[in-house]
Design an enzyme around this catalytic site. Structure first.
Site, PDB file in Angstrom:
ATOM      1  N   PHE A 113      10.817 -43.056   4.230  1.00 35.66           N
ATOM      2  CA  PHE A 113       9.288 -43.834   4.313  1.00 35.66           C
ATOM      3  C   PHE A 113       9.277 -44.451   3.002  1.00 35.66           C
ATOM      4  O   PHE A 113       8.903 -43.952   2.066  1.00 35.66           O
ATOM      5  CB  PHE A 113       7.774 -42.870   5.868  1.00 35.66           C
ATOM      6  CG  PHE A 113       6.785 -43.617   5.483  1.00 35.66           C
ATOM      7  CD1 PHE A 113       6.385 -44.454   6.118  1.00 35.66           C
ATOM      8  CD2 PHE A 113       5.690 -42.975   4.392  1.00 35.66           C
ATOM      9  CE1 PHE A 113       4.866 -45.850   5.969  1.00 35.66           C
ATOM     10  CE2 PHE A 113       4.608 -44.161   4.481  1.00 35.66           C
ATOM     11  CZ  PHE A 113       4.009 -44.859   4.526  1.00 35.66           C
ATOM     12  N   GLN A 114       8.862 -45.645   2.927  1.00 37.95           N
ATOM     13  CA  GLN A 114       8.320 -46.044   1.182  1.00 37.95           C
ATOM     14  C   GLN A 114       9.242 -46.351   0.562  1.00 37.95           C
ATOM     15  O   GLN A 114       8.753 -46.215  -0.442  1.00 37.95           O
ATOM     16  CB  GLN A 114       6.792 -45.527   1.199  1.00 37.95           C
ATOM     17  CG  GLN A 114       5.394 -46.221   2.404  1.00 37.95           C
ATOM     18  CD  GLN A 114       4.169 -46.304   1.352  1.00 37.95           C
ATOM     19  OE1 GLN A 114       3.728 -45.266   0.579  1.00 37.95           O
ATOM     20  NE2 GLN A 114       3.250 -46.855   1.782  1.00 37.95           N
ATOM     21  N   LYS A 163       9.529 -38.305  -6.491  1.00 38.76           N
ATOM     22  CA  LYS A 163       8.719 -37.456  -6.558  1.00 38.76           C
ATOM     23  C   LYS A 163       8.637 -36.199  -7.192  1.00 38.76           C
ATOM     24  O   LYS A 163       7.568 -35.250  -7.648  1.00 38.76           O
ATOM     25  CB  LYS A 163       7.652 -37.473  -5.077  1.00 38.76           C
ATOM     26  CG  LYS A 163       6.462 -37.051  -5.399  1.00 38.76           C
ATOM     27  CD  LYS A 163       5.768 -36.784  -3.511  1.00 38.76           C
ATOM     28  CE  LYS A 163       4.020 -36.146  -4.267  1.00 38.76           C
ATOM     29  NZ  LYS A 163       3.451 -36.762  -2.538  1.00 38.76           N
ATOM     30  N   MET A 482      -0.193 -80.382 -10.391  1.00 42.62           N
ATOM     31  CA  MET A 482       1.184 -81.451 -10.399  1.00 42.62           C
ATOM     32  C   MET A 482       1.913 -81.276  -9.552  1.00 42.62           C
ATOM     33  O   MET A 482       2.622 -81.932  -9.714  1.00 42.62           O
ATOM     34  CB  MET A 482       1.451 -79.771 -11.291  1.00 42.62           C
ATOM     35  CG  MET A 482       3.082 -80.070 -11.861  1.00 42.62           C
ATOM     36  SD  MET A 482       2.331 -81.839 -13.354  1.00 42.62           S
ATOM     37  CE  MET A 482       1.827 -79.535 -15.039  1.00 42.62           C
TER      38      MET A 482
END
Length: 569
Positions: A113-114, A163, A482
């Site tokens: 996850f993530q 982590k 532009m």
């Protein structure tokens, strides 16, 4: 001393003199944010509305100060939201450290996850990047990252930390020699040698280049952002004045040389002035300083400065002969090389060459248009008159960016912050926040197009929360200007998906965040609105109504030589 990895991150940032970081927390980086909370008296954290805004803020902090900007984000989408900001800094050689935290080491590579391989994603857009799997290597890695970001040609560096590494404990030993000192440690020397090839031309090589400059009868200086980055603006001015050399700047080099100086020809390239483009192609020696001959400058490379010799001075050896073959070159610090060259340069009086340049300079980039009651030229010149030369200008990307480069009279370095290489719409509001927080004693004015501002207007929340006194001037012509200009000139006026005839109401949007908003449809209304904003000392937004048909001129059509300009349409 034994510290957690998270504490080591904070201590290393303090070592490097970091007093402010920008970012957005998340699960994987919680340990670091917990240490930030405990050390908020040492490092100020600015919570932006989006990670991309944080990256651009760190970039603006760096560009306006010359120091390293620092941004933090969590794993997965937090890290990927930094990518555009990192790429923007990479293309413009901005020293920035991105600290991301990933899933724990055992979960890496398992589609957790993530989880994202942010080092793999950012490898092409960083000067170097790291994933730190051992807490015992963390301090040295962060220290090396700062060295890499600042050495040679600067650039962004990413440090990714799982982590569990931020939670692990290791011995922390402050460096014996502070990294801001003049004497590098063995680690510093090894890091610099590994990442950047350090070059120091011999005295004979420098003398040979000085002779070439002295012999030139029609010399021309092409100045890039490297002159600003290397703090070589004073040496540039001395060289130009000593030899009476006309000076043209790239977009990134705009603040390197005073816009109103008699030798200044303005910007060179696709939207360059007639004097700059004609001067480069009619000279006998183009002296390129800290510039990379980008396609927006040279257009058709076979016809750029076709009768000139090219002298290229740059810190990055990879830039020599990359886009344009150089007849002569010096590799090294632009400032140091100019310091060595200047005593060898002979004075040159004004000549017919200067008179020829002066004739071309009589053509302005564009005149006041009959299509609108409020022209960008008036607005930008008034901002300068009202706030002075210390004002820092940030922009988004598009027509308003080119008008700012053409019309704003920059006179001091690091006062023009814009995305040149990547051309990032959505850059400017974050950059304005970073620049203003880094320079609390100066005013920052952000010039935005209505299309670009839609991409980052969420950062109004950041401006309001931290009471950042940025003045935002929205050049609102109701279009992606532009792109529409190209559609008008080269696509038979087929305006596919460029008309912005829908919200939001920028004034009401600003007021929703508690920021003063005003509208201006003519010169008198703009002056009154800007005066109120300037006198308030607070954040403000001015929505400026400008013609949808206003164009950026001159313009060099793609593939044409830069001296074949469209001067009017």
């Amino acid at each position: 001393m034994k510290y957690t990895g998270a504490r080591i991150v904070i201590e290393c940032l303090v070592e490097q003199g970091v007093d402010m970081v920008f970012g957005y927390p998340g699960g994987a980086i919680l340990n670091v944010y917990d240490e930030l909370y405990k050390n908020k008296d040492r490092i100020r954290h600015i919570l932006t509305a989006h990670e991309q805004g944080a990256a651009h803020a760190a970039d603006g902090y760096s560009r306006s100060t010359g120091k390293v900007g620092v941004v933090m984000a969590t794993s997965g989408p937090g890290a990927t939201n930094l990518v555009t900001g990192i790429a923007t800094a990479y293309m413009d050689s901005i020293p920035m450290i991105a600290i991301t935290c990933n899933v724990t080491t055992p979960l890496l590579g398992k589609d957790s996850f993530q989880e994202i391989d942010i080092t793999g994603i950012t490898m092409p857009i960083t000067k170097h990047n790291y994933i730190v799997r051992d807490v015992n290597r963390l301090a040295d890695t962060i220290r090396e990252a700062f060295l890499v970001a600042q050495s040679g040609r600067p650039g962004p560096v990413l440090v990714d930390i799982p982590k569990d590494v931020t939670a692990a404990v290791a011995d922390y030993n402050p460096p014996v020699v502070h990294f801001a000192s003049e004497e590098p440690s063995s680690l510093e020397r090894a890091s610099i040698r590994r990442v950047t090839k350090i070059s120091s031309p011999s005295d004979a090589e420098v003398e040979a280049i000085a002779s070439i400059i002295n012999e030139s009868q029609r010399p021309f200086l092409y100045v890039g952002g490297g002159v600003v980055i290397d703090d070589a603006c004073q040496q540039l001015r001395e060289l130009a004045e000593l030899r009476n050399i006309p000076v043209a700047t790239s977009l990134m080099g705009k603040s390197a040389f005073p816009s109103l100086h008699p030798l200044c020809c303005g910007m060179i390239g696709m939207h360059g002035t007639k004097a700059a483009n004609m001067g480069a192609n009619r000279s006998d020696l183009v002296i390129a300083l800290g510039a990379r001959f980008s396609d927006r400058v040279i257009s058709d490379s076979s016809k750029f400065a076709r009768n000139s010799r090219i002298l290229h001075i740059d810190v990055d050896p990879a830039e020599i002969n990359k886009n344009i073959a150089a007849h002569y070159s010096l590799v090294g610090s632009v400032k140091e090389l100019l310091i060595r060259l200047l005593p060898l340069i002979q004075p040159r009086p004004e000549s017919e060459w200067n008179q020829e340049i002066a004739q071309w300079k009589q053509h302005l980039p564009a005149m006041y248009s009959k299509k609108t009651r409020l022209h960008p030229k008036f607005a930008f010149e008034y901002i300068n008159r009202r706030l002075g030369d210390d004002t820092i200008i940030t922009t988004e990307v598009g027509q308003h960016q080119m008008w700012a480069a053409q019309f704003y009279p920059f006179s001091k370095p690091r006062t023009f912050l814009t995305s040149g290489g990547l051309g990032t719409m959505g850059y400017g509001t974050g950059a304005a926040i970073g620049a203003q927080l880094a320079n609390p004693g100066r005013r920052v004015v952000h010039i935005a197009g209505d299309g670009s501002f839609r991409m980052n207007c969420n950062e109004l929340a950041t401006i309001a929360h931290y009471q950042v006194p940025v003045i935002i001037v929205v050049v609102n012509n109701g279009t992606l200007g532009m792109v529409r200009q190209w559609q008008h000139l080269f696509y038979d006026k087929r305006y596919s998906e460029t008309t912005l005839d829908f919200g939001p109401d920028f004034v009401k949007l600003a007021e929703a965040y508690g920021i003063a908003g005003s509208r201006a449809t003519n010169e008198e209304e703009f002056m009154a609105a800007f005066d109120r904003a300037a006198e308030s000392g607070k954040a403000a937004l001015i929505d400026c109504s400008m013609s949808i048909d206003e164009m950026v001129l001159p313009m060099v059509p793609a593939g044409k030589p830069i001296d074949e300009l469209l001067l009017d349409v």
